[in-house]
Write a protein that holds these residues in place. Structure first.
Motif, short mmCIF file in Angstrom:
data_model
loop_
_atom_site.label_atom_id
_atom_site.label_comp_id
_atom_site.label_asym_id
_atom_site.label_seq_id
_atom_site.Cartn_x
_atom_site.Cartn_y
_atom_site.Cartn_z
N UNK A 89 3.31 -7.02 8.70
CA UNK A 89 2.23 -7.74 8.03
C UNK A 89 2.77 -9.07 7.54
N UNK A 90 1.95 -10.10 7.58
CA UNK A 90 2.23 -11.36 6.90
C UNK A 90 1.31 -11.40 5.69
N UNK A 91 1.90 -11.34 4.50
CA UNK A 91 1.12 -11.18 3.28
C UNK A 91 1.25 -12.39 2.37
N UNK A 92 0.12 -12.78 1.79
CA UNK A 92 0.12 -13.73 0.69
C UNK A 92 0.05 -12.93 -0.59
N UNK A 93 1.07 -13.08 -1.43
CA UNK A 93 1.10 -12.41 -2.74
C UNK A 93 0.81 -13.44 -3.81
N UNK B 218 4.46 -21.78 -7.76
CA UNK B 218 5.06 -20.90 -8.77
C UNK B 218 4.44 -19.52 -8.80
N UNK B 219 3.21 -19.37 -8.32
CA UNK B 219 2.50 -18.10 -8.45
C UNK B 219 2.06 -17.49 -7.13
N UNK B 220 2.41 -18.08 -6.00
CA UNK B 220 1.99 -17.58 -4.69
C UNK B 220 3.18 -17.59 -3.74
N UNK B 221 3.32 -16.48 -2.99
CA UNK B 221 4.47 -16.31 -2.13
C UNK B 221 4.04 -15.69 -0.80
N UNK B 222 4.74 -16.04 0.27
CA UNK B 222 4.47 -15.48 1.59
C UNK B 222 5.60 -14.53 1.97
N UNK B 223 5.23 -13.31 2.42
CA UNK B 223 6.19 -12.29 2.79
C UNK B 223 5.89 -11.74 4.18
N UNK C 239 8.42 4.17 0.28
CA UNK C 239 9.03 4.47 1.59
C UNK C 239 8.26 3.82 2.74
N UNK C 240 7.02 3.41 2.50
CA UNK C 240 6.25 2.75 3.55
C UNK C 240 6.72 1.32 3.76
N UNK C 241 7.37 0.73 2.74
CA UNK C 241 7.93 -0.62 2.87
C UNK C 241 9.38 -0.49 3.36
N UNK C 242 9.53 -0.46 4.68
CA UNK C 242 10.88 -0.30 5.23
C UNK C 242 11.69 -1.59 5.13
N UNK C 243 10.99 -2.72 5.18
CA UNK C 243 11.68 -4.00 5.08
C UNK C 243 10.70 -5.03 4.55
N UNK C 244 11.17 -5.89 3.66
CA UNK C 244 10.33 -6.95 3.11
C UNK C 244 11.18 -8.19 2.94
N UNK C 245 10.77 -9.28 3.57
CA UNK C 245 11.51 -10.53 3.45
C UNK C 245 10.60 -11.64 2.95
N UNK C 246 11.13 -12.48 2.10
CA UNK C 246 10.39 -13.62 1.60
C UNK C 246 10.42 -14.73 2.64
N UNK C 247 9.25 -15.12 3.12
CA UNK C 247 9.18 -16.23 4.07
C UNK C 247 9.38 -17.54 3.34
N UNK D 28 6.58 -4.77 -16.43
CA UNK D 28 6.07 -4.18 -15.19
C UNK D 28 5.58 -5.27 -14.24
N UNK D 29 4.92 -6.28 -14.78
CA UNK D 29 4.45 -7.40 -13.96
C UNK D 29 5.61 -8.11 -13.29
N UNK D 30 6.65 -8.35 -14.05
CA UNK D 30 7.82 -9.04 -13.50
C UNK D 30 8.44 -8.25 -12.35
N UNK D 31 8.55 -6.93 -12.51
CA UNK D 31 9.18 -6.10 -11.48
C UNK D 31 8.29 -5.95 -10.24
N UNK D 32 6.98 -5.78 -10.44
CA UNK D 32 6.09 -5.52 -9.32
C UNK D 32 5.69 -6.78 -8.57
N UNK D 33 5.73 -7.94 -9.25
CA UNK D 33 5.29 -9.17 -8.59
C UNK D 33 6.30 -9.67 -7.57
N UNK D 34 7.55 -9.21 -7.65
CA UNK D 34 8.52 -9.53 -6.61
C UNK D 34 8.43 -8.45 -5.54
N UNK D 35 7.78 -8.77 -4.44
CA UNK D 35 7.44 -7.78 -3.43
C UNK D 35 8.68 -7.14 -2.80
N UNK D 36 9.79 -7.87 -2.80
CA UNK D 36 11.01 -7.31 -2.19
C UNK D 36 11.53 -6.11 -2.98
N UNK D 37 11.15 -5.98 -4.25
CA UNK D 37 11.55 -4.81 -5.03
C UNK D 37 10.86 -3.54 -4.55
#
Length: 608
Positions: free
Chosen positions: A473-477, A444-449, A431-439, A416-425
């Motif tokens: 939104x510009x998000x730090x995951x 290794x553990x922090x990503x900007x979207x 349905x609220x996430x209409x588009x998500x792109x990795x900036x 579950x962690x592996x699937x949910x940690x990739x925000x593009x999934x």
């Protein structure tokens, strides 16, 4: 590193629980004239002695064996203490790792004649166990939390340890970027030569300076360092300075009775209202080589009669090494300001989106994870609705409304962690996430979207999805695997701002205060998945009046998430974890153990 937001400190005082922690040690001392400075205030050196001895007793109570101080995190002294007042020190083990443990210390002051109490400072110290007579390491038993406040400290201790490990690397990376340097800072008229502030002093370590292990008492070494630093600061300002902040003390080796301790101090840099003094302690015996024992950086101010910081003379550094110290002081000041802005400010202040750049990334990541862990550990969550084992909880605090949705899912936690940690999934089930792109990945553990969603209307739902009503939104995951058994997987989200991604025409730029997932392994490859969202002040009026409709929306979204996880529970993913549930970066391997014994092996050598 001073990590605790002030509003959380105040809240902790309001909701303090009776502790049953067996490692807790309390010390109370009345301040006598022999403990004071020229202003009849408790000297910081004496306070550090009391802090260190109290923390050591707590560490040894947990370990059941002798312990030594490995490091002391940054300390900010909020108030002074006068002769006749009482100092109350409380220390307890926040978390034990394999051979090291974090001890939290809180110092308060009590006025016996007015019955007033106030906070003076808090600190975090790292202690390590001494080896046995056979040379073996003493492995520490776990230190389970006993109260809600201890649960927060236990959880966030792993993040603080992570930051300690890269403390000097942050300085190194910042120095490689000269854009923050003051171009004309070295050519100041009437600047004082740094050589005039040099102090060198030798102390003979006698039996009264030793601890019960016959090593030089760490608190005594810190007190001597404060003394020479104060003299150096006085030589620049020609006044009596006040010590405000001490950067992390790092003990790099032991000292024994009979050692000569050589202490050197110099003003590294002077800013408008503050100056940084560097101190270095070395030990030697006879004609033997000097051993580097400790280094620290201390920030002083000079206060007028009204308690206002005075303007200070500027400093002219020595060539080569002096120039390096001068520039490093600027870097450390930048880091202190980043910490104050990112970590210490109240979460309800705006703007919520802190600028993200390599110079503050470590603290942004820390704040992202710790904010979610603190939110998850809050008590007084109220169950608002429950349907098909999906539960919605709400928590109202001051100007924020927090929401927790959770359910047990028949999916292994690591999957579950592996699937949910990739925000593009998330576009596959939300349905609220209409588009998500990795900036870009930060590490290794922090990503900007960048995420596009429908705007929120006053009725609590989405507005028509025309380009003019979209939000982005510009998000730090930030994601973290468990640091030990019983820890959850964590995926934390918060808004940041990027110069490369300004607000886009046709979009309303939204802000996420604190959101994310915790995933806890339960039984038989099932997971308890909790989603958190802390509504920011500007969104609060739109959703607080329609909890019923909101719960329905969250229920359907969470069900879609569960179905997505179930469909993909067995399919391999590009980022599938190693078979070891607790990978090397989260365990204390032999190299990491050496770090906690003497932090010098993992950190770069720090000079004045």
């Amino acid at each position: 590193m001073s990590f605790r937001p002030q509003d959380d400190l105040e809240e902790e005082e309001e909701e303090e629980e009776e502790s049953t922690n067996p490692t807790e040690v309390k010390m109370s001392q009345i301040v006598m004239p022999c403990h004071s400075n020229h202003r009849q205030e408790l000297s910081v050196g004496q306070l550090l002695k009391w802090i260190d001895s109290t923390a050591c007793l707590s560490a040894e109570r947990h370990a059941g064996s002798s312990c030594v101080t490995a490091s002391m995190d940054d300390i900010h002294f909020e108030h002074t203490i006068s002769v006749g007042q009482v100092v109350n020190i409380k220390a307890k083990v926040n978390r034990a790792f394999n051979t090291s443990m974090e001890v939290g210390i809180v110092v308060s002051c009590e006025d016996l004649f007015s019955d007033r109490h106030w906070r003076v400072c808090h600190a975090y110290a790292t202690f390590v166990t001494q080896r046995t007579h056979t040379g073996n390491k003493v492995l520490l038993k776990p230190s389970p939390p006993h109260t809600q406040a201890e649960q927060v400290e236990y959880s966030v201790a792993a993040e603080r340890r992570r930051v300690r490990m890269v403390h000097d690397d942050i300085i190194k990376d910042l120095l490689s970027d000269r854009s923050f340097q003051q171009a004309d800072s070295l050519a100041v008229d009437n600047a004082v030569a740094a050589e005039k502030t040099k102090v060198e002093s030798v102390e003979l370590v006698l039996p009264p300076h030793a601890n019960h292990q016959v090593n030089t008492f760490g608190g005594q070494i810190m007190a001597w360092m404060v003394n020479v630093a104060t003299i150096a600061a006085s030589r620049l300002c020609q006044a009596h300075p006040t010590l405000r902040t001490i950067d992390m003390f790092t003990f790099r080796g032991p000292s024994q009775v009979g050692d000569r301790l050589l202490l050197r101090a110099i003003v590294n840099n002077a800013f408008k209202n503050s100056m940084e003094v560097g101190v270095r302690a070395e030990a030697y015996q006879g004609d033997g080589p000097n051993r580097h024992i400790n280094s620290a950086f201390m920030t002083f101010e000079v206060l007028d009669d009204h308690g206002t910081p005075c303007t200070l003379p500027r400093i002219r550094p020595e060539a080569l090494e002096g120039r390096r110290r001068f520039e490093e002081a600027i870097a450390r000041k930048k880091i202190r300001l980043d910490r104050k802005y990112i970590i210490s400010c109240k979460q309800t202040e705006v703007p919520l989106s802190v600028p993200c750049d390599p110079r503050n990334q470590v603290y942004l990541s820390y704040n992202n994870i710790s904010a979610l862990k603190m939110l998850a550990a809050k008590k007084n969550w109220l169950l608002s609705s429950e349907k098909d084992k999906v539960s919605l909880y709400t928590l109202e605090q001051k100007s924020t409304l927090s929401i927790r949705v959770e359910s047990e899912v028949d999916v292994p936690a690591h999957r579950a962690f592996c699937l949910l940690s990739e925000l593009r999934n998330r576009t596959n089930w939300d349905t609220h996430y209409q588009k998500c792109e990795l900036i870009r990945p930060v590490d290794d553990d922090d990503f900007l979207y960048r995420v596009e969603t429908p705007s929120v209307s006053r009725e609590g739902g989405a507005t028509p999805t025309s380009p003019r009503t979209l939000q982005d939104f510009i998000l730090l995951a930030s994601r973290r695997r468990p640091c030990g058994s019983g820890d959850p997987y964590v995926i934390a989200l918060r808004s940041v701002s990027l110069p490369t991604h300004p607000p886009t025409e046709g979009f309303n730029r939204g802000e996420v205060l604190c959101a994310g997932f915790t995933i806890l392994e339960t039984r038989n490859n099932t997971s308890l998945i909790s989603y958190y969202n802390q509504a920011s002040p500007e969104v609060l009026p739109y959703i607080s009046t329609d909890i019923a409709g909101l719960s329905s929306s969250f229920y359907h979204t969470f069900c879609a998430c569960s179905q997505y996880l179930a469909r993909n529970r067995l399919q391999p993913a590009p980022e599938e974890e190693q078979t070891d549930q607790y990978p090397a970066e989260n365990r204390e391997d032999p190299a990491s153990d050496r770090v906690t014994e003497s932090l010098s092996l993992a950190l770069h050598n720090t000079h004045l």
